[in-house]
Design an enzyme around this catalytic site. Structure first.
Site, PDB file in Angstrom:
ATOM      1  N   ASP A   3       0.498   0.367  -7.277  1.00 27.18           N
ATOM      2  CA  ASP A   3       0.937  -0.972  -7.618  1.00 27.18           C
ATOM      3  C   ASP A   3       1.443  -0.940  -9.057  1.00 27.18           C
ATOM      4  O   ASP A   3       1.389   0.092  -9.741  1.00 27.18           O
ATOM      5  CB  ASP A   3      -0.184  -2.003  -7.404  1.00 27.18           C
TER       6      ASP A   3
HETATM    7  C1  BGC Z   1       1.846  -6.848  -6.856  1.00 23.32           C
HETATM    8  C2  BGC Z   1       2.332  -6.252  -5.544  1.00 23.32           C
HETATM    9  C3  BGC Z   1       3.859  -6.258  -5.530  1.00 23.32           C
HETATM   10  C4  BGC Z   1       4.364  -5.491  -6.747  1.00 23.32           C
HETATM   11  C5  BGC Z   1       5.879  -5.416  -6.807  1.00 23.32           C
HETATM   12  C6  BGC Z   1       2.505  -6.185  -8.058  1.00 23.32           C
HETATM   13  O1  BGC Z   1       2.160  -6.820  -9.242  1.00 23.32           O
HETATM   14  O2  BGC Z   1       0.432  -6.691  -6.932  1.00 23.32           O
HETATM   15  O3  BGC Z   1       1.809  -6.973  -4.440  1.00 23.32           O
HETATM   16  O4  BGC Z   1       4.316  -5.662  -4.339  1.00 23.32           O
HETATM   17  O5  BGC Z   1       3.909  -6.169  -7.931  1.00 23.32           O
HETATM   18  O6  BGC Z   1       6.436  -6.623  -7.125  1.00 23.32           O
END
Ligand code: BGC
Length: 767
Positions: free
Chosen positions: A313
């Site tokens: 993430d």
């Molecule tokens: C979130 C994810 C998301 C990613 C890309 C992260 O901060 O936790 O769920 O897919 O950002 O935007």
């Protein structure tokens, strides 16, 4: 740090009939493809392999003005792009700039992104990923569905599958082959800001609905044609159980519940062929998701046979050192994360991505990460790139996607909203409303689309009203369309706004509210919360803001019937205003067509069929779930009555009545190889047609570990005309009767089990 950076960016019963075999090219390895991949890898330098594991955000290579702000409309900074591709060999890009883009802008971006592969500068194409979590929410004109929590409330896997298909089509129309969705985290912490992104509190419901979405995204998996995208299961695993309720904070999950609640939907998702997973940003039992070798490598890859790849993430390798403090240095963090089994790092900004690539190269040369491990990750990434067709068809061609934003797609989004919205109270049958009543529409969530859509809509937090979809209606506008402007009026009464955090709410134009209330026959009071997600969505109390409770009391004092409409990302407690309301409706976050759907339901043009996908708490200090052990409700006295939610999991009223009779159980005892058939007769005993969700619950009467009081083991949504009856049958195999022990091992114990469907119960014995 994550916030400031992101501010600028934004147990299986039977297969549901429509869903494919759930296989994908990822599940069944093809020897010829694997040989091709080996050949490609053998030609790659270490730097190229490292680049494949690096994911950057689009913002890295957008032109900026003298103040560092991204230039609008967006333009590519070719120097920065050349550096990312030429020097660092980056293999993946994600997200948007600050807001939603047109199909033409996406096509322009995709031309740039695919040029290096098309021109032969690189041997491996770049994969683009995005959070199209309730429709293609970063493309102007895309079809926006209810958020996942609303989809779950439909209890209709067919709709979830349609949602997946349409979203994949429109994402592909934008040139993007990879969707960071669905969220399969099970909602066990109502304070959590991402509750609305989940499919509710139950692992079986989440598994069935999740499987349907995955199959919608990926098709039948035998051929990823131009209308499907790879799915990404989020966030592996335990993210939704944060102890404090705050985003990305520690969870403590015993192995039994890790298996039964949190891992179960992911396992089903992997079996359905999901090509990628994204890792949990938080830590569970002291182990950050990104260094959890056991879960990522031993369970996901080795035990479950997952052949796709795991992406980190946002900035989570960095966080291992700076936040979690389990790594001594950035190098140590990269080594620990990669060796645990994370295949791609969403670094994703500059200069951090360059540092990441340098550290990875260093780690390989110092043998801190083996070449085998690096090549395993690269193989997984190339496998997915091949499966989504990037080696053949790799550009966004909006014009050929004739169904993009079509009336048919919008109608399906509307149908999903209609089937999700849940009627919780209807005293004296106030509803359906008669068209001759004058209506005051009030409350903070009544007159802006942002409230219906929530976060991840056009922007990250979904708050910028300037990108609202043209032609879609707020709740108030939908009323105007239905009964005419002369028969309804709007006064806000209480305002939700952003001030330091997203919890601020104050009373506003109260005098107007009172005088308008006096002129109308009914008050529709739309309550709820400001769109938000991740850290900005952290709240201090589950209670609905005080100003909204006061506004409701003011509405009751007028003596007019009041319909409370909840537009909320999580179940905000509102016990003190439940009694005074004549009707209460939960809309969740129903999307662009939520206003229209609500009004159709209120005027009886559609019938309610949504059911709560969670237990709605009565008090903010007492959080419980439907599948609690019997010990939770051990006392019969009212004062000690422990299980006492506002509304039960699976609850939702209809304009008609359904009667259950004639429960049949095929055998009074089964062996471990039998399949039990359970059936029930359901009759629509009311005057109008409607849909009912038939829910099968089973409980283990006595077990060596405290059993759940009941667990959902099957459901089917049926449509019945007035006076029509239907027999609904479920199959239960011994596999469905297993539970996990404290070592996480699934076991089956003989003994008696109780079945419950509506108020009917029966028992059977497992020999
Ligand atoms: C979130 C994810 C998301 C990613 C890309 C992260 O901060 O936790 O769920 O897919 O950002 O935007």
């Amino acid at each position: 740090m994550i916030r400031s950076l992101k501010k600028t960016l934004l147990l299986l019963l039977f297969a549901t009939p429509f869903v494919s075999s759930g296989q994908s090219e990822i599940n069944t390895l093809n020897a010829e493809t694997e040989q091709k991949i080996s050949a490609l890898i053998s030609e790659m330098t270490v730097a190229e392999k490292v680049g494949q594991t690096c994911q950057i955000t689009l913002d890295v290579f957008l032109k900026r003005d003298a103040n560092g702000a991204v230039i609008e409309p967006i333009e590519i900074d070719s120097e920065k792009w050349e550096e990312a591709i030429g020097t660092y060999k980056v293999g993946s890009v994600l997200n948007v700039g600050s807001h939603t883009l047109s199909l033409d802008q996406w096509a322009m971006i995709m031309d740039v992104v695919h040029e290096p592969f098309k021109s032969g500068k690189t041997s491996i194409p770049i994969i683009y990923g995005i959070d199209a979590i309730h429709g293609v929410n970063y493309t102007i004109g895309g079809t926006l569905f209810p958020q996942e929590i609303g989809l779950a409330a439909t209890w209709n896997p067919k709709l979830a599958n349609e949602f997946g298909h349409i979203t994949a089509y429109e994402t592909k129309a934008s040139g993007i082959p990879w969707n960071f969705s669905p969220v399969l985290d099970v909602a066990r912490q109502p304070l959590w800001s991402r509750y609305f992104e989940t499919l509710g509190e139950d692992p079986y419901l989440a598994s069935e609905m999740g499987k349907a979405i995955i199959c919608g995204y990926q098709g039948d998996g035998t051929d990823m044609d131009n209308t499907h995208t790879a799915a990404c299961l989020k966030h592996f695993v335990g993210y939704s159980a944060s102890f404090s309720g705050r985003d990305r904070t520690p969870a403590y999950i015993p192995e039994k519940y890790m298996q039964e609640l949190f891992l179960a939907p992911f396992k089903v998702g992997i079996e359905a062929g999901a090509m990628t997973v994204m890792v949990n940003s938080g830590d569970v039992n002291g182990v950050p998701g990104h260094i959890n070798y056991h879960l990522l490598t031993e369970v996901l890859k080795n035990e479950w046979g997952f052949n796709g790849f795991a992406v980190s993430d946002w900035e989570d390798f960095i966080m291992l050192e700076s936040v979690h403090r389990v790594a001594e240095s950035p190098l140590d963090a990269v080594v620990k994360g990669f060796n645990a089994g994370v295949d791609m790092s969403m670094v994703p900004t500059a200069p951090h991505y360059k540092t990441y690539c340098d550290l990875m190269n260093q780690a390989i040369s110092e043998k801190l990460i083996s070449t085998e491990r690096l090549e395993d990750a690269v193989r997984r990434i190339i496998r997915v790139k091949m499966a989504v067709g990037l080696f053949e068809k790799n550009s966004g061609q909006g014009a050929q996607y004739k169904e993009f934003g079509s009336a048919d797609y919008k109608q399906k989004a509307l149908n999903s909203a209609v089937e999700s919205i849940t009627l919780l109270k209807n005293k004296g049958q106030l509803l359906p409303l008669s068209a001759d009543k004058k209506v005051l529409i009030a409350g903070p969530t009544a007159n802006n689309l942002v409230f219906l859509n929530g976060a991840w809509t056009h922007t990250w937090q979904g708050l910028d009203t300037s990108h609202n979809t043209a032609g879609c209606h707020t709740i108030y506008e939908a009323f105007e369309n239905e009964i005419g402007a002369e028969n309804c009026s709007f006064v806000e009464g209480a305002k939700l706004y952003m001030q330091d955090d997203y919890e601020a709410c104050k009373l506003t134009n109260v005098d107007d509210f009172k005088s308008e209330a006096a002129k109308n026959d009914v008050i529709v009071l739309c309550l709820g919360e400001l769109p938000s997600t991740e850290k900005p969505g952290d709240i201090r109390s589950l209670d609905l803001p005080k100003a909204q409770m006061e506004l409701a009391q003011m509405a009751y004092e007028t003596g007019k019937p009041v319909i409370l409409v909840l537009v909320e990302a999580r179940p905000r407690t509102l016990h003190d205003i439940v009694d005074g309301a004549t009707a209460i409706i939960q809309t969740y976050l129903p999307g662009d067509y939520g206003g229209d759907a609500l009004v159709k339901l209120l005027y009886g043009k559609e019938n309610f069929s949504g059911k709560l996908p969670y237990t709605y708490p009565k008090y903010s200090g007492v959080i419980e779930f439907y599948d609690h052990p019997r010990s939770v409700a051990r006392s019969k006295s009212n004062h000690f009555k422990a299980f006492d939610p506002e509304w039960h999991f699976g609850f939702g009223l209809s304009y008609t009545n359904f009667t259950y009779s004639d429960l049949e159980i095929s055998q009074s005892s089964i062996t471990t190889t039998d399949v039990l058939k359970i059936s029930v007769l359901v009759t629509n005993s009311g005057d109008r047609e409607g849909q009912e969700v038939v829910q099968l619950y089973i409980s283990d009467d006595v077990a060596s570990l405290v059993p759940a009081g009941k667990q959902l083991k099957g459901f089917e949504k049926i449509h019945l005309k007035s006076k029509e009856s239907k027999r609904v049958e479920f199959s239960v195999s011994p596999e469905n009767l297993k539970f996990a022990n404290n070592s996480g091992k699934w076991i089956l114990e003989p003994g008696s089990f109780t079945i419950a469907i509506d108020q009917l119960t029966g028992t059977f014995e497992l020999k």
